[in-house]
Design a protein around this motif. Sequence first.
Motif, PDB file in Angstrom:
ATOM      1  N   VAL A 295       0.838  -1.205   0.000  1.00 25.12           N
ATOM      2  CA  VAL A 295       0.000   0.000   0.000  1.00 25.12           C
ATOM      3  C   VAL A 295       0.869   1.251   0.000  1.00 25.12           C
ATOM      4  CG1 VAL A 295      -1.570   1.341   1.453  1.00 25.12           C
ATOM      5  CG2 VAL A 295      -2.039  -1.073   1.014  1.00 25.12           C
ATOM      6  N   GLY A 296       1.917   1.252   0.820  1.00 29.21           N
ATOM      7  CA  GLY A 296       2.780   2.424   0.873  1.00 29.21           C
ATOM      8  C   GLY A 296       3.437   2.711  -0.469  1.00 29.21           C
ATOM      9  N   ALA A 297       4.030   1.678  -1.085  1.00 30.03           N
ATOM     10  CA  ALA A 297       4.708   1.868  -2.372  1.00 30.03           C
ATOM     11  C   ALA A 297       3.724   2.285  -3.456  1.00 30.03           C
ATOM     12  CB  ALA A 297       5.420   0.578  -2.771  1.00 30.03           C
ATOM     13  N   ARG A 298       2.539   1.656  -3.466  1.00 28.94           N
ATOM     14  CA  ARG A 298       1.544   1.951  -4.494  1.00 28.94           C
ATOM     15  C   ARG A 298       1.112   3.404  -4.447  1.00 28.94           C
ATOM     16  NH1 ARG A 298      -0.283   0.758  -9.241  1.00 28.94           N
ATOM     17  NH2 ARG A 298       0.300  -1.360  -8.743  1.00 28.94           N
ATOM     18  N   TRP A 299       0.860   3.933  -3.239  1.00 24.14           N
ATOM     19  CA  TRP A 299       0.296   5.287  -3.179  1.00 24.14           C
ATOM     20  C   TRP A 299       1.340   6.382  -3.103  1.00 24.14           C
ATOM     21  CZ3 TRP A 299      -3.854   6.114  -5.473  1.00 24.14           C
ATOM     22  CH2 TRP A 299      -4.749   5.052  -5.636  1.00 24.14           C
ATOM     23  N   ILE A 300       2.588   6.024  -2.826  1.00 25.80           N
ATOM     24  CA  ILE A 300       3.670   6.987  -3.082  1.00 25.80           C
ATOM     25  C   ILE A 300       3.769   7.213  -4.587  1.00 25.80           C
ATOM     26  CG2 ILE A 300       6.178   7.304  -3.019  1.00 25.80           C
ATOM     27  CD1 ILE A 300       6.072   5.736  -0.295  1.00 25.80           C
ATOM     28  N   GLU A 301       3.720   6.107  -5.332  1.00 25.16           N
ATOM     29  CA  GLU A 301       3.700   6.221  -6.791  1.00 25.16           C
ATOM     30  C   GLU A 301       2.465   6.989  -7.258  1.00 25.16           C
ATOM     31  OE1 GLU A 301       3.360   3.362 -10.791  1.00 25.16           O
ATOM     32  OE2 GLU A 301       3.214   2.490  -8.788  1.00 25.16           O
ATOM     33  N   GLY A 302       1.296   6.684  -6.674  1.00 26.31           N
ATOM     34  CA  GLY A 302       0.066   7.368  -7.058  1.00 26.31           C
ATOM     35  C   GLY A 302       0.121   8.864  -6.808  1.00 26.31           C
ATOM     36  N   ALA A 303       0.677   9.262  -5.670  1.00 29.35           N
ATOM     37  CA  ALA A 303       0.788  10.686  -5.364  1.00 29.35           C
ATOM     38  C   ALA A 303       1.669  11.400  -6.383  1.00 29.35           C
ATOM     39  CB  ALA A 303       1.346  10.876  -3.950  1.00 29.35           C
ATOM     40  N   ASN A 304       2.764  10.756  -6.777  1.00 30.21           N
ATOM     41  CA  ASN A 304       3.640  11.356  -7.783  1.00 30.21           C
ATOM     42  C   ASN A 304       2.960  11.426  -9.149  1.00 30.21           C
ATOM     43  OD1 ASN A 304       5.801  11.797  -6.011  1.00 30.21           O
ATOM     44  ND2 ASN A 304       6.567   9.715  -6.285  1.00 30.21           N
ATOM     45  N   LEU A 305       2.125  10.430  -9.460  1.00 33.82           N
ATOM     46  CA  LEU A 305       1.381  10.469 -10.725  1.00 33.82           C
ATOM     47  C   LEU A 305       0.356  11.597 -10.730  1.00 33.82           C
ATOM     48  CD1 LEU A 305       0.832   6.651 -11.366  1.00 33.82           C
ATOM     49  CD2 LEU A 305       2.252   8.207 -12.713  1.00 33.82           C
ATOM     50  N   LEU A 306      -0.250  11.874  -9.588  1.00 33.01           N
ATOM     51  CA  LEU A 306      -1.199  12.986  -9.510  1.00 33.01           C
ATOM     52  C   LEU A 306      -0.484  14.317  -9.716  1.00 33.01           C
ATOM     53  CD1 LEU A 306      -3.488  11.858  -6.551  1.00 33.01           C
ATOM     54  CD2 LEU A 306      -4.063  11.926  -8.985  1.00 33.01           C
ATOM     55  N   LEU A 307       0.715  14.445  -9.180  1.00 37.20           N
ATOM     56  CA  LEU A 307       1.507  15.650  -9.426  1.00 37.20           C
ATOM     57  C   LEU A 307       1.823  15.791 -10.913  1.00 37.20           C
ATOM     58  CD1 LEU A 307       3.936  15.399  -6.389  1.00 37.20           C
ATOM     59  CD2 LEU A 307       2.410  17.329  -6.832  1.00 37.20           C
ATOM     60  N   ALA A 308       2.188  14.678 -11.544  1.00 37.10           N
ATOM     61  CA  ALA A 308       2.512  14.715 -12.971  1.00 37.10           C
ATOM     62  C   ALA A 308       1.272  15.009 -13.807  1.00 37.10           C
ATOM     63  CB  ALA A 308       3.140  13.390 -13.389  1.00 37.10           C
ATOM     64  N   PHE A 309       0.140  14.455 -13.411  1.00 39.19           N
ATOM     65  CA  PHE A 309      -1.113  14.685 -14.134  1.00 39.19           C
ATOM     66  C   PHE A 309      -1.458  16.174 -14.174  1.00 39.19           C
ATOM     67  CE2 PHE A 309      -5.817  15.142 -13.731  1.00 39.19           C
ATOM     68  CZ  PHE A 309      -6.145  14.792 -15.028  1.00 39.19           C
ATOM     69  N   ASP A 310      -1.198  16.847 -13.092  1.00 38.84           N
ATOM     70  CA  ASP A 310      -1.527  18.279 -13.023  1.00 38.84           C
ATOM     71  C   ASP A 310      -0.688  19.107 -13.979  1.00 38.84           C
ATOM     72  OD1 ASP A 310      -3.356  19.978 -11.937  1.00 38.84           O
ATOM     73  OD2 ASP A 310      -2.153  20.521 -10.205  1.00 38.84           O
ATOM     74  N   ARG A 311       0.405  18.524 -14.473  1.00 32.37           N
ATOM     75  CA  ARG A 311       1.290  19.257 -15.392  1.00 32.37           C
ATOM     76  C   ARG A 311       1.079  18.847 -16.852  1.00 32.37           C
ATOM     77  NH1 ARG A 311       4.978  18.061 -10.990  1.00 32.37           N
ATOM     78  NH2 ARG A 311       5.774  16.264 -12.131  1.00 32.37           N
ATOM     79  N   ARG A 312       0.129  17.953 -17.115  1.00 34.39           N
ATOM     80  CA  ARG A 312      -0.084  17.471 -18.488  1.00 34.39           C
ATOM     81  C   ARG A 312      -0.618  18.599 -19.372  1.00 34.39           C
ATOM     82  NH1 ARG A 312      -1.440  11.276 -19.031  1.00 34.39           N
ATOM     83  NH2 ARG A 312      -1.740  11.948 -21.187  1.00 34.39           N
ATOM     84  N   PRO A 313       0.008  18.829 -20.516  1.00 39.26           N
ATOM     85  CA  PRO A 313      -0.480  19.882 -21.412  1.00 39.26           C
ATOM     86  C   PRO A 313      -1.753  19.499 -22.156  1.00 39.26           C
ATOM     87  CG  PRO A 313       1.408  18.785 -22.400  1.00 39.26           C
ATOM     88  CD  PRO A 313       1.261  18.231 -21.018  1.00 39.26           C
ATOM     89  N   ASP A 314      -2.078  18.189 -22.198  1.00 35.26           N
ATOM     90  CA  ASP A 314      -3.253  17.758 -22.958  1.00 35.26           C
ATOM     91  C   ASP A 314      -4.529  17.739 -22.116  1.00 35.26           C
ATOM     92  OD1 ASP A 314      -2.222  15.683 -21.430  1.00 35.26           O
ATOM     93  OD2 ASP A 314      -2.807  14.113 -22.840  1.00 35.26           O
ATOM     94  N   VAL A 315      -4.443  18.159 -20.854  1.00 38.21           N
ATOM     95  CA  VAL A 315      -5.635  18.276 -20.001  1.00 38.21           C
ATOM     96  C   VAL A 315      -5.691  19.723 -19.514  1.00 38.21           C
ATOM     97  CG1 VAL A 315      -6.902  17.410 -17.997  1.00 38.21           C
ATOM     98  CG2 VAL A 315      -5.397  15.873 -19.282  1.00 38.21           C
ATOM     99  N   GLU A 316      -6.465  20.528 -20.229  1.00 37.42           N
ATOM    100  CA  GLU A 316      -6.538  21.949 -19.932  1.00 37.42           C
ATOM    101  C   GLU A 316      -7.126  22.188 -18.538  1.00 37.42           C
ATOM    102  OE1 GLU A 316      -8.026  20.365 -22.315  1.00 37.42           O
ATOM    103  OE2 GLU A 316      -7.389  21.108 -24.284  1.00 37.42           O
ATOM    104  N   PRO A 317      -6.750  23.298 -17.892  1.00 38.18           N
ATOM    105  CA  PRO A 317      -7.264  23.587 -16.542  1.00 38.18           C
ATOM    106  C   PRO A 317      -8.782  23.569 -16.452  1.00 38.18           C
ATOM    107  CG  PRO A 317      -5.442  25.048 -17.056  1.00 38.18           C
ATOM    108  CD  PRO A 317      -5.728  24.276 -18.312  1.00 38.18           C
TER     109      PRO A 317
END
Length: 398
Positions: A295-317
């Motif tokens: 669980v710890g490893a999975r959601w550390i990865e998930g938290a980093n993916l959410l940070l990356a998602f917020d920077r995606r240029p193909d998903v406008e604000p």
Amino acid sequence: MRWPYRALSAAFGIADAVVPKAWLPSTQPDALIEAAGANPAPAAREGLRHLITAIDADSKLTFFGKVSLRWDMIRLLRNAQHVEDAQRDPAIASAPVQAPIFVLGLPRSGTTFLHSLLAEDRDNQVPRNWQMIYPGKRPDDFNPQTDRRARAVDKQLKLFAGLAPGFAGMHPITADSPQECSEITAHVFQSLRFDTTFRVPTYLRWVEAHGHHEAFAFHKRFLQYLQAGVPARWVLKCPDHTFSLDAILAVYPDARFVVVHRDPIAVLGSVAHLTEVLRRPFLSNIDPAEIGAQVGARWIEGANLLLAFDRRPDVEPVRKIHVHYEELTGSPLTVIERIYNQFSLKLRAQAVAAISEKIAARPRGGYGNHAPYSLESFKLSPQALQTQFAPYVSQYCR
């Protein structure tokens, strides 16, 4: 655990000891496919093969786990076949699934609560628990108290809650409650759902390497089947969306997103405990420390993916909105108004009244107050987690 369930649990325990596995019907892929009368696509066959191989290698199933595994696999195969057969109807196959709203975020962060409130708006469609067992359109005048499918699923849910003490308090659901997308993608055996109820690390590695594009292509066909040819505005929820965003955007390029945030230190103990509760009826090899590490490893990865998602240029604000757990549970209607404003949706009087009634009847989603679940019992270090989650917390939880 009430006495009928104690007796049933004891009976399953005796069966574990005295019933040889050779006496049980086969759970090998070819036997399951034949029993279901299905003809799954190659990718679904591959997923089923990897899943069964991993369960055989990595999970020690209880008697209940052995029996329920066969039932579950045959159900998924049959349902998927019905969905695929329905694609021959042009009205179903051509019906658009436009601009669906995906709710995601850390588990135990209020996503289920939000999903249940959004389901009160008649302009929204959500997948329901009973539709995962008996796929089909939900009529406008649907009454779960009289519908035989919903009543049957409610009985199944009560049975499982009786065999999994603590589940009902942690995740109160009924047959007509909204269900997660991992239950849809499970139909083609490319779902993170199986890693919750079983111990299947080799299967999880295969899913991560294989990707989720075929799973979400089926996901769209499943929604088309539930629509029965009538376009709908879908609201879809699953924490696991965090790991399949590329596939979601490939299948639904106009998708919109509600991202719910909560302090990870406040949720990981609960996530680990729920995983343990869900596995108990199915597995005899449960290691809390292993669950904690997973669980710890999975959601550390998930938290980093959410940070990356917020920077995606193909998903406008304009296509995404961030919500915090405390805001959601403290003033849920205000949060829903913000979501509708963000996506330029009309919040009708009917929806406001129904949502308000739901909030009054089940504040905070019906979850009781309890002491925080221990991280230490799952061998998780709060100090180490604080360091690893620091970028996510700094961005979303201050």
